[in-house]
Design a protein around this motif. Structure first.
Motif, PDB file in Angstrom:
ATOM      1  N   SER A  16       0.829  -1.210   0.000  1.00  0.00           N
ATOM      2  CA  SER A  16       0.000   0.000   0.000  1.00  0.00           C
ATOM      3  C   SER A  16       0.859   1.255   0.000  1.00  0.00           C
ATOM      4  N   ARG A  34      -3.188   2.965  -1.178  1.00  0.00           N
ATOM      5  CA  ARG A  34      -4.033   2.182  -0.269  1.00  0.00           C
ATOM      6  C   ARG A  34      -5.192   1.516  -1.015  1.00  0.00           C
ATOM      7  N   ARG A  35      -5.810   2.260  -1.924  1.00  0.00           N
ATOM      8  CA  ARG A  35      -7.063   1.825  -2.531  1.00  0.00           C
ATOM      9  C   ARG A  35      -6.950   0.534  -3.337  1.00  0.00           C
ATOM     10  N   TYR A  55      -4.631   4.146   6.077  1.00  0.00           N
ATOM     11  CA  TYR A  55      -5.503   5.124   5.415  1.00  0.00           C
ATOM     12  C   TYR A  55      -5.945   6.197   6.412  1.00  0.00           C
ATOM     13  N   ALA A 101     -15.562   0.910  -1.685  1.00  0.00           N
ATOM     14  CA  ALA A 101     -14.173   1.286  -1.937  1.00  0.00           C
ATOM     15  C   ALA A 101     -13.952   1.650  -3.400  1.00  0.00           C
ATOM     16  N   LEU A 159     -14.739   5.589  -2.195  1.00  0.00           N
ATOM     17  CA  LEU A 159     -13.524   5.868  -1.424  1.00  0.00           C
ATOM     18  C   LEU A 159     -12.424   6.446  -2.308  1.00  0.00           C
ATOM     19  N   GLU A 172      -8.472   7.763  -3.117  1.00  0.00           N
ATOM     20  CA  GLU A 172      -7.133   7.351  -2.705  1.00  0.00           C
ATOM     21  C   GLU A 172      -6.605   8.351  -1.691  1.00  0.00           C
TER      22      GLU A 172
END
Length: 398
Positions: free
Chosen positions: A65, A70-71, A117, A175, A179, A181
């Motif tokens: 990540s 992270r995404r 995150y 996500a 969501l 990044e």
């Protein structure tokens, strides 16, 4: 609360519900697919395997990540979990169910990415409160999950797996479509074959002194935390003659008060006391609750002490926030991977430790298990004196 934080907290809660759904029906399912009534050994193996996979893969997902963002790592993990639960729902053989739980342990390592995150989108002043919300949402999930799983399991033994798959699909959709990044991947982040060694990130963490006492405290707190899942049910049966409903209610009360404390007490406590003293106060509450239970003679004590145990929970978010100050923003994913590995190690060895100790004292003084846990917990107090007050500004992870 901003959109990104709300989505990641909902993701954490749904993930916890999905995990918790499985616990009530796992023993019955093992008896069905294993064609045996003696499933204690294989159940222990599966719990240890699940945690072992978390240990092996949490640092890897954390470093990935950092490198790729992270995404995408979160998306792959959630998709894998959804597929895995569908496979387990229809697993005809024991070996396939065991393999499924191993894969579930791998995908559950996404909690390291979720904590990274939260670190990305929070200021240093906000982190303790938001880590408290993180633990609260996870706790709420573990209150809801076992109750729903038990009800559905009575209707059809495999149905909780399908609901877990559905929840992970919802997670994936949130996500993917909602969501954002939180941090673009850093292509210069080191990623070599050494990353596949789960002890390599631990060696990185142990390479500088500022993290050592914090990681040691983190390990002790999580190790002691496994005493509840390992002995709570059997202790309440042995000492207070609780039936299944009372055991469930006591666990529900424990989880509910814990979630409330994490959500509403952690932030103000850290703001007023500071992270270090919030940690000390939390430890003091939990030690006091353990000492009381060791000598309590009435089952009402499990309910009365639930809020005191919950106040002990304010220490963990404070410790996490204190720990994140010790490394630069570029390495938060790696740090959270290390911390997730510590949690997994505690989850592997803690139940083995406490269940064996409880077995040895069960016939003489069952309440002694709480004194044992308390003594282990007390070992963290001297380490508090070694925590540096000023954070390290930068670490290159080498």
């Amino acid at each position: 609360m901003n959109k990104a934080l709300l989505v990641i907290l909902l993701t954490v809660m749904l993930d916890a519900i999905g995990i918790g759904l499985i616990f009530p029906i796992l023993p019955a399912l093992l008896r069905e697919v294993g064609h045996t009534s003696d499933i204690s050994t294989i159940l222990g193996v599966m719990l240890a395997l699940y945690s072992s996979c978390q240990f092996l893969f949490s640092p890897i997902l954390g470093v990935l990540s950092d490198r790729f963002g992270r995404r995408p790592v979160l998306l792959i993990s959630l998709a894998g979990a959804a597929i895995d639960y569908v496979v387990m729902a229809f697993a005809p053989e024991l070996w396939l169910l065991v393999l499924g739980r191993a894969i579930a342990g791998i995908t559950s390592a996404n909690m390291a990415v979720a904590t990274a995150y939260i670190t990305d989108i929070s200021t240093e002043e906000e982190r303790a409160k938001r880590f408290g919300l993180f633990h609260a949402m996870f706790g709420i999930g573990f209150i809801i999950g076992p109750v729903v799983g038990g009800i559905l399991g009575d209707i059809w033994l495999r149905s909780p797996f399908l609901l877990a798959a559905l929840l992970n699909t919802v997670n994936f959709a949130m996500a993917l479509f909602v969501l954002p990044e939180s941090r673009k991947g850093q292509r210069d982040t080191r990623f070599t074959l050494d990353t596949l060694n789960p002890f390599k990130p631990l060696a990185w963490a142990f390479a500088f002194k500022a993290l050592l006492p914090l990681i040691a405290i983190y390990l002790i707190m999580n190790l002691v935390g496994t005493v509840y899942g390992s002995t709570w049910a059997i202790f309440s049966e042995d000492v207070y003659a609780f039936n299944g409903m009372l055991i469930g209610l006591s666990l529900g009360a424990f989880g509910l008060f814990h979630a409330l404390a994490q959500a509403f007490v952690t932030g103000p406590a850290v703001a007023k006391l500071g992270e270090r003293w919030a940690l000390v106060v939390g430890m003091a509450f939990e030690i006091g609750a353990m000492l009381t239970l060791a000598f309590a003679t009435h089952g009402a004590a499990l309910f009365i002490m639930a809020p005191i145990f919950a106040l002990g929970g304010i220490g963990m978010p404070a410790l996490q926030s204190l720990t994140t100050r010790q490394v630069s923003s570029e390495l938060q994913g790696q740090l959270q991977g290390v911390l997730a590995s510590v949690v997994s190690l505690a989850a592997v060895f803690g139940p083995l430790l406490f269940s064996n100790i409880y077995h040895s004292i069960r016939g003489t003084w069952p309440g002694g298990i709480w004194l044992v846990a308390m003594v282990i917990y007390l070992a963290a107090l001297p380490l508090m004196l070694t925590i540096k007050s000023k954070p390290i500004e930068h670490q290159d992870g080498s």
